[in-house]
Design a protein around this motif. Structure first.
Motif, mmCIF file in Angstrom:
data_model
loop_
_atom_site.group_PDB
_atom_site.id
_atom_site.type_symbol
_atom_site.label_atom_id
_atom_site.label_comp_id
_atom_site.label_asym_id
_atom_site.label_seq_id
_atom_site.Cartn_x
_atom_site.Cartn_y
_atom_site.Cartn_z
ATOM 1 N N LEU A 60 0.873 -1.119 -0.224
ATOM 2 C CA LEU A 60 -0.240 -0.173 0.071
ATOM 3 C C LEU A 60 0.824 0.825 0.080
ATOM 4 O O LEU A 60 0.447 2.085 -0.331
ATOM 5 C CB LEU A 60 -1.540 0.235 0.890
ATOM 6 N N TRP A 61 1.624 1.009 0.855
ATOM 7 C CA TRP A 61 3.079 2.323 0.921
ATOM 8 C C TRP A 61 3.119 3.227 -0.564
ATOM 9 O O TRP A 61 3.143 4.769 -0.472
ATOM 10 C CB TRP A 61 4.008 2.206 1.915
ATOM 11 N N ASP A 62 3.821 2.158 -0.589
ATOM 12 C CA ASP A 62 4.491 2.380 -2.611
ATOM 13 C C ASP A 62 3.316 2.415 -3.365
ATOM 14 O O ASP A 62 3.626 2.959 -4.695
ATOM 15 C CB ASP A 62 5.347 1.334 -2.632
ATOM 16 N N LEU A 114 2.991 2.509 7.870
ATOM 17 C CA LEU A 114 3.185 1.561 6.816
ATOM 18 C C LEU A 114 3.568 0.012 5.923
ATOM 19 O O LEU A 114 3.500 -1.270 6.039
ATOM 20 C CB LEU A 114 2.451 1.440 5.649
ATOM 21 N N VAL A 115 5.156 0.445 6.657
ATOM 22 C CA VAL A 115 6.505 -0.451 6.247
ATOM 23 C C VAL A 115 6.544 -1.219 7.435
ATOM 24 O O VAL A 115 6.573 -1.946 7.212
ATOM 25 C CB VAL A 115 7.820 1.034 6.316
ATOM 26 N N THR A 116 6.023 -0.930 8.743
ATOM 27 C CA THR A 116 6.055 -1.476 9.944
ATOM 28 C C THR A 116 5.220 -2.661 9.802
ATOM 29 O O THR A 116 5.932 -3.880 9.821
ATOM 30 C CB THR A 116 6.430 -1.232 11.253
ATOM 31 N N GLY A 117 4.246 -2.266 9.373
ATOM 32 C CA GLY A 117 3.034 -3.511 8.932
ATOM 33 C C GLY A 117 3.752 -4.323 7.774
ATOM 34 O O GLY A 117 3.198 -5.598 8.198
ATOM 35 N N SER A 118 4.527 -4.222 7.294
ATOM 36 C CA SER A 118 4.226 -4.387 5.927
ATOM 37 C C SER A 118 5.318 -6.042 6.608
ATOM 38 O O SER A 118 5.508 -7.284 6.259
ATOM 39 C CB SER A 118 5.216 -4.105 4.482
ATOM 40 N N ILE A 119 5.731 -6.080 7.294
ATOM 41 C CA ILE A 119 6.835 -6.552 7.430
ATOM 42 C C ILE A 119 6.417 -6.866 8.872
ATOM 43 O O ILE A 119 6.720 -9.155 8.510
ATOM 44 C CB ILE A 119 8.492 -5.411 8.129
ATOM 45 N N ASP A 120 5.642 -6.691 9.489
ATOM 46 C CA ASP A 120 4.769 -7.676 10.180
ATOM 47 C C ASP A 120 4.138 -8.289 9.939
ATOM 48 O O ASP A 120 4.024 -9.798 9.954
ATOM 49 C CB ASP A 120 4.353 -6.747 11.222
ATOM 50 N N GLN A 121 3.435 -8.201 8.748
ATOM 51 C CA GLN A 121 2.869 -9.397 8.315
ATOM 52 C C GLN A 121 3.231 -9.981 6.742
ATOM 53 O O GLN A 121 2.149 -10.809 6.203
ATOM 54 C CB GLN A 121 0.981 -8.152 7.201
ATOM 55 N N VAL A 122 4.341 -9.269 6.465
ATOM 56 C CA VAL A 122 4.813 -10.412 5.446
ATOM 57 C C VAL A 122 4.575 -10.318 3.960
ATOM 58 O O VAL A 122 4.365 -10.976 3.223
ATOM 59 C CB VAL A 122 5.228 -11.486 5.880
ATOM 60 N N GLY A 176 -3.261 -3.657 7.059
ATOM 61 C CA GLY A 176 -4.233 -2.745 8.097
ATOM 62 C C GLY A 176 -3.229 -1.673 8.181
ATOM 63 O O GLY A 176 -2.330 -1.589 8.759
ATOM 64 N N ILE A 177 -3.615 0.083 8.392
ATOM 65 C CA ILE A 177 -3.031 0.805 8.208
ATOM 66 C C ILE A 177 -3.221 0.881 10.009
ATOM 67 O O ILE A 177 -4.041 0.759 10.964
ATOM 68 C CB ILE A 177 -3.136 2.053 7.972
#
Length: 382
Positions: A62-64, A232-240, A376-377
């Motif tokens: 999402l972030w990108d 959003l980057v942290t969330g993406s790392i967390d949820q792969v 999720g944001i």
């Protein structure tokens, strides 16, 4: 004889790094945050050689897809009030069939001439963020802090400058410090147009910047800085949910639009195949990138987009493309559809990305597949 007053010379000052207020009171990431399974997955790629591995980085779903670097420096100069102030900037975009509005609140930084001016993040700031994300892949550089739900990277200005230069984007230390100041002060608000609070976030691009003092910066460009990535980057790392892609090739493109297209294809053209082309409308690119808004004449924007597709073809992202004009009464040009055929190298990249994503998600019990659920944001499971 009356003496004429001397003409004052323009003041030129070094841009001072401005760290986030209270950054010195935040707990520093511990060794466990620099070495954990979730971070290791983010840092490990599916590649056959060290050269391949060096060319790879992660695109954040999402972030990108948020048009967060769409206002050029030239457009900012025209928009400034009294050569100093910028209003908030709004733009709409679509993500997974859902319409969003992103609002940017400008950062106020001190320019080399000593004047405080407002800035939106632009092309240089985008390059700096991409380079920081690449540095985070190096062992002992990136961190993921699950309890405090944050991620980021520890780095030196020297390493950041070398990374940019190695990818074809040389910047001075002063330009890099200014970009970091803008990224750490500029707020971006992302919210769905349906009025739902789900999928809404407001944060600076880099929520924390722990900077080096001005004197120490002069003495030692290798002194370490620390930034925290967007939630959003942290969330993406967390949820792969991130996807590996050819970062080196993306950074080598000559225009911001070509780089944006490459990253969007890496995120969306997950089914790349010679028999399965990908369609893109000019109107969609204009809306979702924000990079064609400055062209009042539609045909000029279409020319810029076609030039970007030509570059992607020349650089082995696309094998070819076909243009089809959509016309209305009296031959009026309403839109243009581009049918994209992938290069075999891009197909290989997508297959490797799909496999890595599926394997990594399965390894943490998330599931697997080439189309992850949206992050999720504000974070994922805690």
């Amino acid at each position: 004889m009356t003496k004429q007053p001397k003409t004052a010379k323009p003041v030129s000052r070094t841009i001072v790094p401005k760290e986030t207020e209270g950054a010195d009171r935040l707990p520093k990431p511990t060794a466990a945050e620099y070495e954990n399974r979730q971070l290791s997955l983010f840092q490990t790629f599916l590649a056959n050689t060290d050269e391949q591995r060096d060319s790879l980085s992660n695109a954040i779903d999402l972030w990108d897809s948020v048009p967060r670097y769409s206002v050029s420096r030239q457009a900012m100069t025209k928009a400034r009030i009294n050569d100093r102030f910028l209003e908030k900037h709004e733009a709409g975009f679509q993500y997974r069939q859902r319409m969003y509005t992103r609002t940017i609140y400008a950062a106020r930084v001190t320019d080399p001439d000593g004047v405080d001016r407002d800035y939106y993040p632009s092309a240089t700031e985008e390059l700096v963020e991409d380079a920081l994300r690449k540095l985070a892949i190096d062992q002992q550089a990136g961190f993921f802090d699950k309890p405090n739900y944050r991620s980021g990277v520890s780095f030196t200005l020297y390493a950041l400058r070398e990374e940019l230069q190695r990818r074809g984007h040389t910047r001075s230390y002063q330009e890099i410090v200014q970009a970091l100041n803008i990224l750490s002060q500029c707020v971006v608000d992302i919210r769905p147009n349906d009025g739902s609070s789900e999928g809404m976030v407001r944060s600076t691009y880099l929520p924390t910047l722990a900077a080096v003092s001005r004197n120490k910066l002069r003495e030692d460009p290798k002194a370490r800085w620390m930034v925290q990535f967007h939630p959003l980057v942290t969330g993406s790392i967390d949820q792969v949910t991130y996807r590996q892609f050819n970062y080196h090739l993306m950074m080598s493109h000559s225009t911001q639009l070509a780089r944006w297209l490459h990253k969007q294809l890496a995120l969306k053209y997950t089914f790349a195949h010679h028999l399965k082309p990908f369609d893109m409308l000019y109107s969609t690119v204009k809306r979702d990138s924000g990079l064609l808004d400055e062209y009042a004449r539609g045909r000029r924007g279409i020319e810029k987009l076609e030039a970007a597709f030509r570059e992607l073809t020349a650089r082995g992202v696309l094998l070819s493309y076909r243009r089809e004009d959509k016309t209305g009464p009296r031959g009026k040009l309403l839109d243009v559809e581009f049918t994209l055929h992938p290069h075999s190298d891009f197909i290989y990249d997508m297959k490797a990305s799909n496999k890595r994503l599926g394997d990594d998600q399965k390894s943490v019990g998330i599931g697997g597949g080439s189309s992850p659920k949206p992050v999720g944001i504000g974070g994922g499971s805690r």
